[in-house]
Design a protein around this motif. Structure first.
Motif, short mmCIF file in Angstrom:
data_model
loop_
_atom_site.label_atom_id
_atom_site.label_comp_id
_atom_site.label_asym_id
_atom_site.label_seq_id
_atom_site.Cartn_x
_atom_site.Cartn_y
_atom_site.Cartn_z
N THR A 1 32.25 -16.34 -28.89
CA THR A 1 31.41 -16.44 -27.70
C THR A 1 30.27 -17.41 -27.98
OG1 THR A 1 31.97 -14.20 -27.01
CG2 THR A 1 29.94 -15.14 -26.11
N VAL A 2 30.12 -18.42 -27.11
CA VAL A 2 29.03 -19.39 -27.26
C VAL A 2 27.92 -19.16 -26.24
CG1 VAL A 2 30.45 -21.16 -28.35
CG2 VAL A 2 30.22 -21.13 -25.85
N TRP A 3 28.21 -18.40 -25.19
CA TRP A 3 27.19 -18.05 -24.19
C TRP A 3 27.60 -16.76 -23.50
CZ3 TRP A 3 27.17 -17.19 -18.93
CH2 TRP A 3 25.91 -17.10 -18.32
N GLN A 4 26.64 -15.87 -23.29
CA GLN A 4 26.90 -14.64 -22.54
C GLN A 4 25.73 -14.41 -21.62
OE1 GLN A 4 28.40 -11.46 -24.83
NE2 GLN A 4 28.47 -10.06 -23.11
N ALA A 5 26.01 -14.02 -20.37
CA ALA A 5 24.95 -13.79 -19.40
C ALA A 5 24.12 -12.59 -19.82
CB ALA A 5 25.56 -13.54 -18.02
N PRO A 6 22.81 -12.76 -19.91
CA PRO A 6 21.96 -11.62 -20.26
C PRO A 6 21.74 -10.73 -19.05
CG PRO A 6 20.62 -13.55 -19.89
CD PRO A 6 22.06 -13.98 -19.74
N ASN A 7 21.44 -9.46 -19.29
CA ASN A 7 21.04 -8.58 -18.19
C ASN A 7 19.65 -8.98 -17.74
OD1 ASN A 7 23.37 -7.01 -18.18
ND2 ASN A 7 22.57 -5.67 -19.77
N TRP A 8 19.45 -9.03 -16.43
CA TRP A 8 18.14 -9.38 -15.91
C TRP A 8 17.19 -8.20 -16.08
CZ3 TRP A 8 17.39 -13.05 -11.36
CH2 TRP A 8 18.21 -14.16 -11.50
N PRO A 9 15.92 -8.45 -16.41
CA PRO A 9 14.95 -7.36 -16.47
C PRO A 9 14.80 -6.73 -15.09
CG PRO A 9 14.00 -9.41 -17.29
CD PRO A 9 15.34 -9.74 -16.73
N GLU A 10 14.59 -5.43 -15.05
CA GLU A 10 14.45 -4.71 -13.78
C GLU A 10 13.38 -5.35 -12.89
OE1 GLU A 10 15.60 -2.03 -10.98
OE2 GLU A 10 16.54 -2.26 -12.94
N SER A 11 12.31 -5.86 -13.50
CA SER A 11 11.21 -6.47 -12.71
C SER A 11 11.64 -7.75 -12.00
CB SER A 11 10.03 -6.77 -13.62
OG SER A 11 10.41 -7.71 -14.61
N MET A 12 12.76 -8.36 -12.40
CA MET A 12 13.21 -9.61 -11.78
C MET A 12 14.24 -9.38 -10.66
SD MET A 12 11.56 -11.97 -13.27
CE MET A 12 12.46 -13.38 -12.67
N ILE A 13 14.72 -8.17 -10.50
CA ILE A 13 15.75 -7.89 -9.51
C ILE A 13 15.13 -7.79 -8.13
CG2 ILE A 13 17.54 -6.27 -8.76
CD1 ILE A 13 17.98 -5.64 -11.74
N VAL A 14 15.58 -8.62 -7.20
CA VAL A 14 15.08 -8.65 -5.84
C VAL A 14 15.84 -7.61 -5.03
CG1 VAL A 14 14.80 -10.06 -3.78
CG2 VAL A 14 14.51 -11.07 -6.04
N ARG A 15 15.14 -6.79 -4.31
CA ARG A 15 15.79 -5.76 -3.48
C ARG A 15 15.51 -6.00 -2.02
NH1 ARG A 15 18.18 -2.91 -7.25
NH2 ARG A 15 17.01 -2.23 -9.01
#
Length: 114
Positions: free
Chosen positions: A100-114
Motif C-alpha cells: 500500500t502506497v496510499w490509504q485514505a485516512p478517517n476524517w476527524p469528527e470535527s471536520m464532518i459536515v452534517r
C-alpha cells in the motif's frame, strides 16, 4: 493491459461515462474514464482497478474503490470513493506482494459536515 469502462445508466437512452479518481505520479490526484481492469470484491464491498503492462520486469498499480455518496458536500448522488492505492512489481519469475502506497485516512469528527 487494457481497461474496462463504467457507464451510469440512470438515463438508459443517454449513458454517461463515469470517471474515477486516481493517484497521479508525483502530482496528487486526477480523474480518468479508463481506471484499468476492474474486479469486484463482493465480500469487502470494494472493487479494484488494476493498471500495468505485460512486459517483464514491470510494476502494476491497483486503485481500490468503494461505492459511496458525496454525503452533503455537493449532492446526495452515488460516487466511487478512492480508499487505497497499492503497487507491486512483476518479476520475470512471478509477482511480488502488493504494498500500500496510499490509504485514505478517517476524517476527524470535527471536520464532518452534517
Amino acid at each position: 493491459m487494457g481497461s474496462h469502462l463504467v457507464f451510469d445508466l440512470k438515463d438508459a437512452r443517454h449513458p454517461k461515462l463515469v470517471v474515477f479518481p486516481f493517484l497521479a505520479q508525483n502530482t496528487g490526484f486526477g480523474t480518468t474514464p479508463r481506471p484499468g481492469l476492474i474486479t469486484w470484491r463482493k465480500e469487502a464491498g470494494e472493487f479494484e482497478a488494476e493498471t500495468g503492462t505485460d512486459m517483464c520486469p514491470s510494476s502494476r498499480l491497483r486503485h481500490v474503490y468503494r461505492l459511496g455518496r458525496t454525503e452533503g458536500f455537493t449532492s446526495g448522488t452515488s460516487s466511487f470513493v478512492l480508499v487505497r492505492v497499492d503497487v507491486t512489481a512483476r518479476g520475470c519469475g512471478g509477482d511480488q506482494p502488493w504494498s500500500t502506497v496510499w490509504q485514505a485516512p478517517n476524517w476527524p469528527e470535527s471536520m464532518i459536515v452534517r
